[in-house]
Design an enzyme around this catalytic site. Structure first.
Site, PDB file in Angstrom:
ATOM      1  N   ASN A 100       0.795  -1.230   0.000  1.00 44.21           N
ATOM      2  CA  ASN A 100       0.000   0.000   0.000  1.00 44.21           C
ATOM      3  C   ASN A 100       0.829   1.283   0.000  1.00 44.21           C
ATOM      4  O   ASN A 100       0.436   2.263  -0.598  1.00 44.21           O
ATOM      5  CB  ASN A 100      -0.986  -0.019   1.173  1.00 44.21           C
ATOM      6  CG  ASN A 100      -0.292  -0.159   2.490  1.00 44.21           C
ATOM      7  OD1 ASN A 100       0.850  -0.589   2.575  1.00 44.21           O
ATOM      8  ND2 ASN A 100      -0.982   0.199   3.544  1.00 44.21           N
ATOM      9  N   GLU A 157       4.781  -4.358  11.935  1.00 45.65           N
ATOM     10  CA  GLU A 157       3.730  -3.352  11.686  1.00 45.65           C
ATOM     11  C   GLU A 157       2.622  -4.071  10.944  1.00 45.65           C
ATOM     12  O   GLU A 157       2.730  -4.324   9.741  1.00 45.65           O
ATOM     13  CB  GLU A 157       4.292  -2.210  10.841  1.00 45.65           C
ATOM     14  CG  GLU A 157       5.311  -1.357  11.546  1.00 45.65           C
ATOM     15  CD  GLU A 157       4.740  -0.580  12.716  1.00 45.65           C
ATOM     16  OE1 GLU A 157       3.509  -0.556  12.898  1.00 45.65           O
ATOM     17  OE2 GLU A 157       5.543  -0.008  13.461  1.00 45.65           O
ATOM     18  N   GLU A 201       7.784   2.382  14.692  1.00 46.15           N
ATOM     19  CA  GLU A 201       8.538   3.043  13.640  1.00 46.15           C
ATOM     20  C   GLU A 201       8.467   4.545  13.894  1.00 46.15           C
ATOM     21  O   GLU A 201       7.649   5.033  14.661  1.00 46.15           O
ATOM     22  CB  GLU A 201       7.948   2.698  12.264  1.00 46.15           C
ATOM     23  CG  GLU A 201       8.109   1.207  11.980  1.00 46.15           C
ATOM     24  CD  GLU A 201       7.986   0.825  10.507  1.00 46.15           C
ATOM     25  OE1 GLU A 201       6.913   1.041   9.930  1.00 46.15           O
ATOM     26  OE2 GLU A 201       8.981   0.298   9.962  1.00 46.15           O
ATOM     27  N   CYS A 242      -3.330   0.553   6.771  1.00 50.25           N
ATOM     28  CA  CYS A 242      -3.387  -0.323   7.947  1.00 50.25           C
ATOM     29  C   CYS A 242      -4.079   0.326   9.139  1.00 50.25           C
ATOM     30  O   CYS A 242      -4.761  -0.333   9.897  1.00 50.25           O
ATOM     31  CB  CYS A 242      -1.983  -0.728   8.331  1.00 50.25           C
ATOM     32  SG  CYS A 242      -0.903   0.700   8.494  1.00 50.25           S
TER      33      CYS A 242
HETATM   34  P1  NDP Z   1       1.135  -9.560   3.428  1.00 49.14           P
HETATM   35  O1  NDP Z   1       1.173  -9.896   4.856  1.00 49.14           O
HETATM   36  O2  NDP Z   1       0.452 -10.441   2.478  1.00 49.14           O
HETATM   37  O3  NDP Z   1       2.617  -9.377   2.879  1.00 49.14           O
HETATM   38  C1  NDP Z   1       3.557  -8.508   3.496  1.00 49.14           C
HETATM   39  C2  NDP Z   1       4.940  -8.800   2.941  1.00 49.14           C
HETATM   40  O4  NDP Z   1       5.415 -10.045   3.473  1.00 49.14           O
HETATM   41  C3  NDP Z   1       4.982  -8.968   1.426  1.00 49.14           C
HETATM   42  O5  NDP Z   1       6.184  -8.415   0.923  1.00 49.14           O
HETATM   43  C4  NDP Z   1       4.940 -10.468   1.267  1.00 49.14           C
HETATM   44  O6  NDP Z   1       5.438 -10.881   0.034  1.00 49.14           O
HETATM   45  C5  NDP Z   1       5.822 -10.901   2.419  1.00 49.14           C
HETATM   46  N1  NDP Z   1       5.671 -12.274   2.856  1.00 49.14           N
HETATM   47  C6  NDP Z   1       4.608 -13.103   2.706  1.00 49.14           C
HETATM   48  N2  NDP Z   1       4.851 -14.288   3.301  1.00 49.14           N
HETATM   49  C7  NDP Z   1       6.093 -14.220   3.836  1.00 49.14           C
HETATM   50  C8  NDP Z   1       6.907 -15.131   4.578  1.00 49.14           C
HETATM   51  N3  NDP Z   1       6.495 -16.346   4.913  1.00 49.14           N
HETATM   52  N4  NDP Z   1       8.132 -14.711   4.974  1.00 49.14           N
HETATM   53  C9  NDP Z   1       8.564 -13.464   4.673  1.00 49.14           C
HETATM   54  N5  NDP Z   1       7.842 -12.578   3.971  1.00 49.14           N
HETATM   55  C10 NDP Z   1       6.616 -12.928   3.558  1.00 49.14           C
HETATM   56  O7  NDP Z   1       0.546  -8.077   3.401  1.00 49.14           O
HETATM   57  P2  NDP Z   1       0.028  -7.232   2.155  1.00 49.14           P
HETATM   58  O8  NDP Z   1       1.164  -6.933   1.239  1.00 49.14           O
HETATM   59  O9  NDP Z   1      -1.187  -7.905   1.650  1.00 49.14           O
HETATM   60  O10 NDP Z   1      -0.364  -5.877   2.873  1.00 49.14           O
HETATM   61  C11 NDP Z   1      -1.569  -5.693   3.519  1.00 49.14           C
HETATM   62  C12 NDP Z   1      -1.420  -5.876   5.017  1.00 49.14           C
HETATM   63  O11 NDP Z   1      -0.373  -5.063   5.517  1.00 49.14           O
HETATM   64  C13 NDP Z   1      -2.663  -5.459   5.758  1.00 49.14           C
HETATM   65  O12 NDP Z   1      -2.974  -6.380   6.762  1.00 49.14           O
HETATM   66  C14 NDP Z   1      -2.251  -4.136   6.380  1.00 49.14           C
HETATM   67  O13 NDP Z   1      -2.980  -3.807   7.504  1.00 49.14           O
HETATM   68  C15 NDP Z   1      -0.818  -4.359   6.659  1.00 49.14           C
HETATM   69  N6  NDP Z   1      -0.126  -3.092   6.771  1.00 49.14           N
HETATM   70  C16 NDP Z   1       0.314  -2.665   7.998  1.00 49.14           C
HETATM   71  C17 NDP Z   1       0.906  -1.440   8.157  1.00 49.14           C
HETATM   72  C18 NDP Z   1       1.433  -1.001   9.475  1.00 49.14           C
HETATM   73  O14 NDP Z   1       2.318  -0.175   9.508  1.00 49.14           O
HETATM   74  N7  NDP Z   1       0.948  -1.484  10.591  1.00 49.14           N
HETATM   75  C19 NDP Z   1       1.056  -0.523   7.025  1.00 49.14           C
HETATM   76  C20 NDP Z   1       0.615  -1.085   5.774  1.00 49.14           C
HETATM   77  C21 NDP Z   1       0.021  -2.318   5.680  1.00 49.14           C
HETATM   78  P3  NDP Z   1       4.479 -10.940  -1.250  1.00 49.14           P
HETATM   79  O15 NDP Z   1       3.500  -9.847  -1.173  1.00 49.14           O
HETATM   80  O16 NDP Z   1       5.445 -10.749  -2.344  1.00 49.14           O
HETATM   81  O17 NDP Z   1       3.833 -12.276  -1.155  1.00 49.14           O
END
Ligand code: NDP
Length: 481
Positions: free
Chosen positions: A153, A250, A455, A284
């Site tokens: 995002n 996060e 952060e 998020c």
């Molecule tokens: P995901 O949890 O699907 O993915 C986050 C990242 O982790 C991606 O780069 C993903 O790779 C990677 N990933 C997935 N599986 C693994 C693993 N087993 N080991 C290491 N890395 C892994 O999140 P989204 O990208 O769908 O983002 C949305 C989510 O993020 C929402 O829940 C949102 O609330 C949260 N978010 C939180 C924020 C905060 O600061 N608290 C800010 C922004 C978002 P890939 O996508 O390439 O599969």
């Protein structure tokens, strides 16, 4: 029109672009699904090469004076600001977020982080602990190689928010962006080199979850900072624990925004819009459970619906567009499933609806129950649920009845009540008469399932450094035998 955002190569290792040798990764413009770049994932060997290069570079980087590291970060921030328009366009192509957002929110917030930590770093000192004749002093040392993993995002902001505190403390980083939005982090790597960063201190590897998993378990990695969903957070946290690595998590949320009857209606409606529909709801910290005190609820819904009628949806590159698509078709379907659940579970749809293709309009439900899917699960799309309440104690209990704890907001003109309510909300990041403002000067992060660590602000320093404690003996050493 062809939209080409092809980078020089897919990965950035040891100061240079390197082509990935893993499976292909197509990058689509979320507006219409056009291919804007074709990348290749990193292989496990390339992930290892990235962490090796980071480990090699880190020692000399850490040996610099903080002011010298800060200079690099400050220059990178200046470059980002100079190229604001070009970077905003790239961010819009990568994420599908309206250009009117990416011009002011994404890279600019990343530049703020680089500037902030550039200035903060040289001011950080250890302590001396007096012990009568002798003393202890402490040194804040870097952790070593940090892994950063980002969500889709805010890809560039996330890369900067993680890189800035890590690098100022003398760490090196290997960053894996989300497979959906891989382009911004590559730009950051290039900009840091241009700003004078030594090769290897910021590397980028691309790939899906498996590449992230390889990075997290690499023996050279001392710390993992993830922005992502709660289920991914749980997996990554557990994998990091195997190697006793430090973590920052996060994660997601289902945050409450509480509006009392005495609030300014117009401000509360504006805040609810910002808290739910900015970035097509893919934020998020969004306040997706909007609790409105019963006396104000109908007026609030009427004014909100009126304001939503005028929303301009369209091509995110058009400066007039206010509401873009969600990141991809799968996410659009997920959001639609949540809307369908809202309708079938009996909530009243006030505005919006399922939309078409990758577009979901700003959608508002009311007459919902706290136990309904739309009021319980993180949707990560433009769906707001307006819930009524009568008194303060009731709304606090309902706001806290969730396993998430990222954010919360309160709108009221009664400041004593505002502080009293905020004091009882289980959330890491809170607002009074405002919502979703995240200046780098303020700590950002969640409690409960929404994460660990913080952060931004000086609080981030603790998560990218460790304390060495040095006892200084000044007298003779006495031993029992
Ligand atoms: P995901 O949890 O699907 O993915 C986050 C990242 O982790 C991606 O780069 C993903 O790779 C990677 N990933 C997935 N599986 C693994 C693993 N087993 N080991 C290491 N890395 C892994 O999140 P989204 O990208 O769908 O983002 C949305 C989510 O993020 C929402 O829940 C949102 O609330 C949260 N978010 C939180 C924020 C905060 O600061 N608290 C800010 C922004 C978002 P890939 O996508 O390439 O599969």
């Amino acid at each position: 029109m062809t939209l080409n955002a092809q980078p020089k190569a897919s990965l950035f290792i040891d100061g240079a672009f390197v082509e990935g040798e893993g499976p292909e990764l197509q990058v689509l413009y979320p507006y219409d699904g056009r291919v804007i770049a074709t990348l290749r994932e990193a292989t496990p060997e390339q992930v290892a090469r990235a962490t090796e290069s980071a480990a090699r570079a880190q020692k000399a980087w850490a040996a610099l004076r903080p002011v010298e590291r800060g200079r690099v970060l400050a220059r990178a921030a200046a470059i980002i600001r100079e190229r604001g328009a070009e970077l905003a366009r790239l961010e819009t192509l990568d994420t599908g977020k309206p250009i009117q957002e990416t011009e002011v929110a994404d890279w600019p917030s990343g530049a703020d982080a680089l500037e902030y930590f550039a200035g903060l770093g040289p001011t950080l000192t250890g302590e001396t602990v007096p012990l009568g004749d002798e003393f202890v002093y402490t040194i804040r040392e870097p952790l070593g190689v940090c892994a950063g993993i980002g969500a889709w995002n805010y890809p560039s902001q996330i890369a900067c928010w993680k890189a800035a505190p890590a690098l100022i403390m003398g760490n090196a980083m290997v960053f894996k962006p989300s497979e959906e939005t891989p382009l911004g982090a590559l730009k950051l790597a290039e900009i840091l080199i241009e700003a004078g960063a030594p090769a290897g201190i910021f590397n980028v590897v691309q790939g899906r979850g498996a590449v992230g998993a390889a990075l997290v378990t690499d023996p050279r990695v001392a710390k993992v900072s993830l922005t992502g969903s709660v289920p991914t957070g749980r997996r990554v946290y557990a994998a990091a624990a195997e190697g006793m690595r430090h973590v920052t998590m996060e994660l997601g949320g289902k945050s409450p925004l509480i509006i009392f009857e005495d609030a300014s209606l117009e401000d509360a409606v504006s805040a609810a819009i910002l808290a739910n529909f900015y970035s097509s709801g893919q934020v998020c910290s969004n306040g997706t459970r909007v609790f409105v005190q019963e006396g104000l609820r109908e007026a609030f819904l009427a004014r909100l619906s009126e304001r939503l009628e005028d929303v301009r949806m369209g091509d995110p590159l058009d400066p007039e567009t206010q509401h873009g698509p969600v990141v991809n078709m799968a996410q659009a379907e997920k959001v639609r499933a949540a809307i369908a659940a809202g309708i079938s579970e009996g909530a009243r749809l006030v505005s919006g609806g399922p939309g078409e293709g990758r577009f979901v309009p700003p959608t508002v439900f009311t007459d919902a129950d706290d136990s309904m899917t739309i009021a319980r699960d993180e949707i990560f799309g433009p769906v707001m649920t307006v819930l009524g309440f009568t008194d303060e104690a009731e709304v606090i209990a309902r706001a806290n009845a969730t396993s998430f704890g990222l954010a919360a907001g309160v709108f009221t003109r009664d400041l004593a009540r505002a502080h009293r309510v905020i004091g009882q909300l289980e959330a890491g990041t809170c607002w009074i008469n405002a919502y979703n403002l995240t200046p780098v000067e303020a700590p950002f992060g969640g409690v409960k399932q929404s994460g660990v660590g913080r952060e931004n602000s000086a609080a981030a320093i603790a998560h990218y450094s460790q304390i060495k404690s040095v006892y200084v003996g000044l007298g003779s050493v006495e031993a029992p035998y």
